[in-house]
Each structure stands twice: as C-alpha cells, then as structure tokens.
Design a protein around this motif. Structure first.
Motif, PDB file in Angstrom:
ATOM      1  N   LEU A  73       0.915  -1.215  -0.103  1.00  0.00           N
ATOM      2  CA  LEU A  73       0.035  -0.107  -0.037  1.00  0.00           C
ATOM      3  C   LEU A  73       0.914   1.193   0.102  1.00  0.00           C
ATOM      4  O   LEU A  73       1.641   1.564   0.952  1.00  0.00           O
ATOM      5  CB  LEU A  73      -0.970  -0.111   1.218  1.00  0.00           C
ATOM      6  CG  LEU A  73      -1.799  -1.259   1.380  1.00  0.00           C
ATOM      7  CD1 LEU A  73      -2.638  -1.279   2.662  1.00  0.00           C
ATOM      8  CD2 LEU A  73      -3.003  -1.284   0.099  1.00  0.00           C
ATOM      9  N   VAL A  74       0.913   2.040  -1.157  1.00  0.00           N
ATOM     10  CA  VAL A  74       1.989   2.905  -1.181  1.00  0.00           C
ATOM     11  C   VAL A  74       1.712   4.219  -0.692  1.00  0.00           C
ATOM     12  O   VAL A  74       2.353   5.015  -0.219  1.00  0.00           O
ATOM     13  CB  VAL A  74       2.186   3.282  -2.797  1.00  0.00           C
ATOM     14  CG1 VAL A  74       3.060   4.202  -2.997  1.00  0.00           C
ATOM     15  CG2 VAL A  74       2.661   1.812  -3.511  1.00  0.00           C
ATOM     16  N   LYS A  75       0.238   4.470  -0.815  1.00  0.00           N
ATOM     17  CA  LYS A  75      -0.143   5.811  -0.085  1.00  0.00           C
ATOM     18  C   LYS A  75      -0.865   5.553   1.391  1.00  0.00           C
ATOM     19  O   LYS A  75      -1.309   4.667   1.208  1.00  0.00           O
ATOM     20  CB  LYS A  75      -1.203   6.647  -0.947  1.00  0.00           C
ATOM     21  CG  LYS A  75      -0.493   7.068  -2.307  1.00  0.00           C
ATOM     22  CD  LYS A  75       0.669   8.457  -1.978  1.00  0.00           C
ATOM     23  CE  LYS A  75       1.376   8.683  -3.431  1.00  0.00           C
ATOM     24  NZ  LYS A  75       2.184   9.842  -2.966  1.00  0.00           N
ATOM     25  N   ASN A  76      -1.104   6.744   1.913  1.00  0.00           N
ATOM     26  CA  ASN A  76      -1.704   6.699   3.180  1.00  0.00           C
ATOM     27  C   ASN A  76      -2.992   7.450   3.308  1.00  0.00           C
ATOM     28  O   ASN A  76      -3.190   8.289   2.579  1.00  0.00           O
ATOM     29  CB  ASN A  76      -0.935   6.915   4.447  1.00  0.00           C
ATOM     30  CG  ASN A  76       0.305   6.078   4.594  1.00  0.00           C
ATOM     31  OD1 ASN A  76       0.064   4.913   4.593  1.00  0.00           O
ATOM     32  ND2 ASN A  76       1.360   6.786   4.790  1.00  0.00           N
ATOM     33  N   ILE A  77      -4.127   6.955   4.178  1.00  0.00           N
ATOM     34  CA  ILE A  77      -5.184   7.893   4.183  1.00  0.00           C
ATOM     35  C   ILE A  77      -4.748   9.413   4.398  1.00  0.00           C
ATOM     36  O   ILE A  77      -3.954   9.773   5.365  1.00  0.00           O
ATOM     37  CB  ILE A  77      -6.170   7.379   5.301  1.00  0.00           C
ATOM     38  CG1 ILE A  77      -6.568   5.841   4.909  1.00  0.00           C
ATOM     39  CG2 ILE A  77      -7.334   8.385   5.445  1.00  0.00           C
ATOM     40  CD1 ILE A  77      -7.506   5.376   5.849  1.00  0.00           C
ATOM     41  N   GLY A  78      -5.463  10.391   3.823  1.00  0.00           N
ATOM     42  CA  GLY A  78      -5.090  11.927   3.893  1.00  0.00           C
ATOM     43  C   GLY A  78      -4.301  12.261   2.842  1.00  0.00           C
ATOM     44  O   GLY A  78      -3.748  13.478   2.830  1.00  0.00           O
ATOM     45  N   ASP A  79      -3.376  11.335   2.344  1.00  0.00           N
ATOM     46  CA  ASP A  79      -2.480  11.902   1.204  1.00  0.00           C
ATOM     47  C   ASP A  79      -2.890  12.349   0.070  1.00  0.00           C
ATOM     48  O   ASP A  79      -4.184  11.997  -0.425  1.00  0.00           O
ATOM     49  CB  ASP A  79      -1.513  10.668   0.755  1.00  0.00           C
ATOM     50  CG  ASP A  79      -0.594  10.212   1.929  1.00  0.00           C
ATOM     51  OD1 ASP A  79      -0.423  10.730   2.842  1.00  0.00           O
ATOM     52  OD2 ASP A  79       0.203   9.040   1.695  1.00  0.00           O
ATOM     53  N   THR A  80      -2.441  13.389  -0.447  1.00  0.00           N
ATOM     54  CA  THR A  80      -2.685  14.141  -1.822  1.00  0.00           C
ATOM     55  C   THR A  80      -2.313  13.007  -3.038  1.00  0.00           C
ATOM     56  O   THR A  80      -1.206  12.602  -2.879  1.00  0.00           O
ATOM     57  CB  THR A  80      -2.370  15.376  -1.892  1.00  0.00           C
ATOM     58  OG1 THR A  80      -2.670  16.172  -0.949  1.00  0.00           O
ATOM     59  CG2 THR A  80      -2.801  16.101  -3.349  1.00  0.00           C
ATOM     60  N   VAL A  81      -2.953  12.729  -3.948  1.00  0.00           N
ATOM     61  CA  VAL A  81      -2.633  12.077  -5.133  1.00  0.00           C
ATOM     62  C   VAL A  81      -3.117  12.835  -6.519  1.00  0.00           C
ATOM     63  O   VAL A  81      -3.972  13.889  -6.377  1.00  0.00           O
ATOM     64  CB  VAL A  81      -3.402  10.742  -5.101  1.00  0.00           C
ATOM     65  CG1 VAL A  81      -3.403   9.773  -3.957  1.00  0.00           C
ATOM     66  CG2 VAL A  81      -5.038  10.935  -5.425  1.00  0.00           C
ATOM     67  N   VAL A  82      -2.167  12.533  -7.422  1.00  0.00           N
ATOM     68  CA  VAL A  82      -2.334  13.158  -8.823  1.00  0.00           C
ATOM     69  C   VAL A  82      -2.405  12.097  -9.691  1.00  0.00           C
ATOM     70  O   VAL A  82      -2.164  10.858  -9.438  1.00  0.00           O
ATOM     71  CB  VAL A  82      -1.017  13.934  -9.087  1.00  0.00           C
ATOM     72  CG1 VAL A  82      -0.997  15.127  -7.953  1.00  0.00           C
ATOM     73  CG2 VAL A  82       0.104  13.164  -8.980  1.00  0.00           C
ATOM     74  N   PRO A  83      -2.799  12.246 -10.942  1.00  0.00           N
ATOM     75  CA  PRO A  83      -2.950  11.158 -11.900  1.00  0.00           C
ATOM     76  C   PRO A  83      -1.689  10.513 -11.953  1.00  0.00           C
ATOM     77  O   PRO A  83      -0.646  11.113 -12.035  1.00  0.00           O
ATOM     78  CB  PRO A  83      -3.406  12.067 -13.230  1.00  0.00           C
ATOM     79  CG  PRO A  83      -3.808  13.380 -12.696  1.00  0.00           C
ATOM     80  CD  PRO A  83      -3.542  13.429 -11.390  1.00  0.00           C
TER      81      PRO A  83
END
Length: 599
Positions: A73-83
C-alpha cells in the motif's frame, strides 16, 4: 458493265453501313465510373457517442481489475494524489501476466522475423524475375521449372514451420505433463506409505511397530495362524510386502526436479510398474483375508473383519487414484509417441524437398528460358505477401500491447487529482477482480454515462475522450468502469473526468469515445444492410479485375462505420460508389482512368 458497277456500289454501301452500325453499338455501351478505398490501410476512426450532463466533485472508489494479492500500500489515508500516482501494488499469484507478456513478445519477434524473411524472399524473386526478363529466350519449360521451384520452396518453408510449431506445442504440453507427473508421484508416495504402514501394523512383518503389534495381539494371532497353517500363502504375503517396501523406497528416491520433458516417459513407465506392484499386493491381502475368513476360530474371523476395515478403504482410494492417473500417463505416452512419429515424417519430408529443390535448381541452370508472366501481376502478388506479413506483425504487436496492458493492471494508480480518504484492503489480502481497494475524493468535474457490454470492449481506464458542448470542447479521461451491470442489467456505469475544462457544471455535452479495434471497419454508407447481423458489400478484385459481391457479418455499428468479423482478401478494395444499377452486358467500368469490360 453497268451491272458490275451497280453491284460494286451496292457492296460498298453494305460495307459502309455495316461499319457504321458496329461503331454505333460500341458507342452505345455506357461507362460507369466507380470509386474504391483500400480497407486494409485506410485510416478509419469510429466513435461511440453519448449525451450526458457535467457533474461536480464526487467520491471515486477504485476496484481491482484483476485477481491477485495485495503486495504493498503505497499511499496513506489523507495523502494527496495526482494522476498516475501509484496507490496499490498487486502481486500476480497465478504468474500468468509475466509469462503472457514474454509469450506475446516472442510471437512478435517471430512475426517480425517472418516479415523480414518475406521481404528478403520477395526481393530475391523480383531480382530473379528481372534476370529472366533480361537474359532468357522465352522458353516455356524454363518458366514452368521456375514455378515448380517456387512451389517446392514454399512447401519447404511450410514443412519447416510445421516442424517448429510442433516443437513449440510439445514444449507447452510437456510442461503440463511434467506437472501432472510430479503430482501423481507425490500422491502415490503418500498412498504407498499408508499401505506399507497399515500392512506392517496388521501382520507385524517388521519390528517397526512392535508396540502396536503387542497392543493389537489379536493381529499377531492372525499372522501366527497363517504362518503355521498355510506357509505358501504366508510366503506370498511376506514377498508382496517386501516388494511394496522396495517400491516405496524406489519412489521416495525419485527427485521431482529430475522429472523433465526428456525423462517424462521413463518416469511414467516406472510409475505404471509401481501401480502394478501395489495391485498385486492388494490381491494377496484379499487372498489372505478370504482364507482366514473361513477358518473355524471365531476370534480370527473377527480379526479379519477389523483388518479389512483398514485395508478396504485404502484399496478403494487406490482404485480411484489409479483410474485417473493411468489415463493421464497413457495420454502422455501416446502424445510423445505420436509427436516422435510426426517429427520423423516431417524431417523426412524436409529432406525430400531439399533434394528436389537442389535437382530443380540444377535444371534451371541447364535450361534457357524466359518468362511471359506479367510484371504487374507479380508486383500485386508481392504487395499482397508484404501486406499479409505486415498484418501478422500488427496482430502480434496488439498481442504485446494487450498482455502488457493486463500486466499494468497489477499497479493501481490514481486516475485523478484528489485526496485518499479510505484504504479498503490489507497487505497480503487476496483480491478478486471488482474488489474495492481505495476511495478518493476529487474536485474534478465528471460525467457519468452508461455503456452496453458490446461498447465496453472498446473502452479502458485512462483512455482519452472528446467532450463537445455549446460553449466549447474539452478533453476527458475515463476514470472508472463498473465491474457489474446496473439494476436493469443493460449498461455498465462509466465515469469520465474533465481536464482543464471551462464547461459549466450542469451543461449538456456530447461524449465521443474513439473505437480501438482489430477487426475491419467499413464505411456504413458503402454497405447494403440486410438485417442486424449481415450486410452486402461490393469489392473490386485488383488481381482479376472484376467486381465481387460478398455478404459480410456485422459485429457492431460504430457511428459511421460497421465492424465486421469476416476476413477480406488483401487484393480486394471496397467499392464506395453506388453500383446498384450496374449491368455488365450494357456497361463498362472506369476505375482510376482505366476502362474495364467485365463480359
């Protein structure tokens, strides 16, 4: 004299009148000008169009598109993501994605090699044709010999391809045979261990189970009885038991890593021998049970019933296992024998063809000939071969793209800019296609639409689409595709995100999704639709200079184009003109400035 002059004048009038009539008939034959397109190279683009409304921000749930296991799982809850941000990395538990890519790449290499070979072969044929035209004297025997040589070379190429294909097929099938063989070996090892152990416990033939033997003293009575009363039967029992012991040791010594395509038949024969040994052992046990079951001593008869209660289930399990396993082993041996016979025949055919080619080339060297074959028709044949080779390579490239696309689905990325608000899986968790993985909140404008299952095959996540509105155009991206149909079972929900859009929320727009398809696309206005499944198309046969009418099968109607499933010869061009009133007896055809008579 006057009669002769008069007769001459009459004959002249008849001749002149006759010539004038013939010219009149020739001039009366109309010419129909037609237009064609090359459907094999034409850049045709079809669209799926939908009318929907622009919506504001919303939540997007990304689901797994494949079966696999959560690796990270690379991202955590609350992280900003982009395309293209990597969110979840899945593991291919079936190990098919990587092998599919490798197989597709290998197929592409073969297709490219075949294309290069075809180009080289065609270039050689062109040079040979030019040489014949420049140097040979028109001998018919020479051209016939050249044709015979080409046929022999084509047969040799096909025979070598067949030989290579059978080797490829052998490799694929042999892997499965080896896997099955290892499974049978392991299962037979377990079964042999059970039979050997239970036989020893019952009759105390070794000292391995002295404690059990003492505990079940009744069994000892049964062994002592048969040993004292029927020594021959006891010797058979003892011999069968130690044969099983040797069999058990033999199969334990077989290293599964030693079972390969080359040794499969050898180990298959060993396993079948082990089956025979086990069958014989069960038959001796049954003979012993039958004998002891008839003695007068009641206690011994009861002991027989107890022993049969242990052995009979094992024998039943063995019978079922043997029935399924022997079928697989026999099929494997039959396949390998058939393969060897087939390869021997192909190798003999290849040697024969090579000898015939060598002889034919010698005949060509001795012959003085020229060819009367038209260079134009030869060029068409060369072009057809090149186009077919190109199509094969294109198909192989599509295979690589498809396999690579499937492999990329194990890396789940964000299709939009937003925030990660929920992670719905854990590392190590097995997931199926359609399992929710993460949830993202996006401020991006979206359009929700519904596509049929036939339309869905042309759409994939990340695909670019055109958005047309009354205030301007924009580019959209397919964000998500539902894994299940909606409540009425007719459509699948598709979410499209807008990029740098000035189109206001709530405005009606037209979505145009370009179709990407491997089948041929024909212009709708060039066909006569018969029903929902078939249409009539007219083609110009460039090789034979004639019109061909053909019924084609409709796969789907995509905007101004029709997708068909039929294979159309490379030398055919589609006639896009109206020829419904064409009559070959009254008309000639004009195509690209050339006049053709089809009579």
């Amino acid at each position: 004299m006057k009669k002769i002059v008069a007769l001459s004048l009459i004959l002249m009038l008849i001749v002149v009148s006759g010539c004038g009539s013939e010219d009149t008939v020739q001039e009366a034959k109309k010419v129909l000008e037609i237009e064609t397109i090359d459907i094999h190279t034409e850049d045709t683009t079809a669209y799926i169009t939908k009318n929907e409304k622009v919506q504001g921000s919303s939540e997007i749930v990304l689901t797994s598109q494949v079966n696999g296991r959560v690796k990270s799982l690379v991202k955590n809850i609350g992280d900003t993501v982009v395309p293209t941000s990597l969110l979840v990395q899945l593991q291919d538990t079936s190990l098919t994605a990587y092998s599919n890519v490798k197989d597709a790449q290998l197929a592409l290499q073969r297709a490219q090699l075949a294309e290069q070979t075809a180009k080289a072969d065609i270039e050689l044929q062109k040079k040979q044709l030019q040489y014949n035209l420049n140097n040979l004297d028109g001998s018919v025997s020479g051209s016939n010999t050249q044709l015979q040589l080409a046929q022999l070379e084509n047969q040799l190429i096909q025979a070598e391809l067949d030989y290579g294909n059978t080797q490829t097929t052998l490799g694929q099938n042999a892997k499965q045979f080896v896997t099955n063989l290892k499974t049978i070996k392991n299962d037979l090892t377990t079964l042999l261990s059970d039979v050997y152990t239970e036989t020893d416990k019952i009759f105390g033939l070794t000292d391995l189970y002295d404690d059990d033997y003492t505990t079940f003293n009744a069994y000892n009575n049964m062994r002592v009885y048969i040993e004292g009363v029927n020594k021959d039967l006891y010797k058979k029992l003892e011999g069968s038991f130690f044969t099983i012991e040797q069999t058990f040791n033999t199969i334990k010594e077989i290293d599964s890593n030693d079972i390969t395509e080359d040794t499969a038949v050898e180990y298959s024969s060993q396993l079948q021998t082990l089956f025979s040994d086990l069958n014989y052992h069960f038959s001796i046990l049954q003979e012993v049970f039958t004998y002891l079951g008839t003695v007068e001593d009641y206690s011994i008869r009861q002991q027989v019933l107890s022993a049969k209660g242990v052995i009979t289930p094992l024998q039943g399990k063995f019978s079922s296992f043997q029935a399924s396993s022997l079928g697989q082993l026999n099929s494997m041996e039959t396949y390998f024998l058939s393969y060897n016979d087939n390869q021997t025949i192909l190798l003999k055919k290849i040697d024969t063809l090579r000898s015939q080619i060598a002889l034919t080339k010698k005949q060509l060297d001795d012959a003085v000939f020229t060819t009367t074959l038209g260079s134009e028709r030869s060029e068409i044949g060369f072009d057809s071969q090149l186009k077919n080779s190109n199509l094969t390579s294109q198909s192989a490239r599509l295979g690589v793209e498809k396999a690579t696309n499937y492999q990329s689905k194990f890396s789940v990325t964000s299709p939009i800019e937003g925030s990660l608000v929920d992670v719905m899986v854990d590392i190590g968790q097995d997931v199926a296609a359609g399992t929710p993985l993460v949830k993202i909140i996006s401020q991006q404008q979206q359009i929700e639409t519904s596509l049929t299952i036939d339309q869905l095959k042309f759409v994939k996540v990340g695909q670019k689409v055109d958005i047309i509105s009354s205030v301007g155009s924009a580019e959209g991206t397919v964000l998500t595709i539902a894994d299940a149909a909606d409540t009425n079972g007719l459509g699948f929900k598709v979410i499209v995100g807008l990029t740098n859009s000035t189109i206001p929320t709530g405005l009606s727009v037209e979505i145009k999704i370009p179709v990407q398809e491997g089948n041929l696309l024909l212009p709708l206005n060039a066909l006569n639709i018969v029903d929902t499944n078939t249409a009539i198309a007219y083609f110009w046969d460039n090789a034979n200079k004639t019109i061909v009418k053909q019924i084609v099968t409709i796969q789907a109607i995509l905007g101004q184009y029709v997708e068909i499933t039929d294979m159309i010869p490379m030398e055919y061009s589609l006639i896009v003109s109206d020829i419904s009133n064409f009559n070959k007896d009254l008309m000639n055809i004009s195509l690209s400035g050339q006049i053709y008579s089809l009579n």
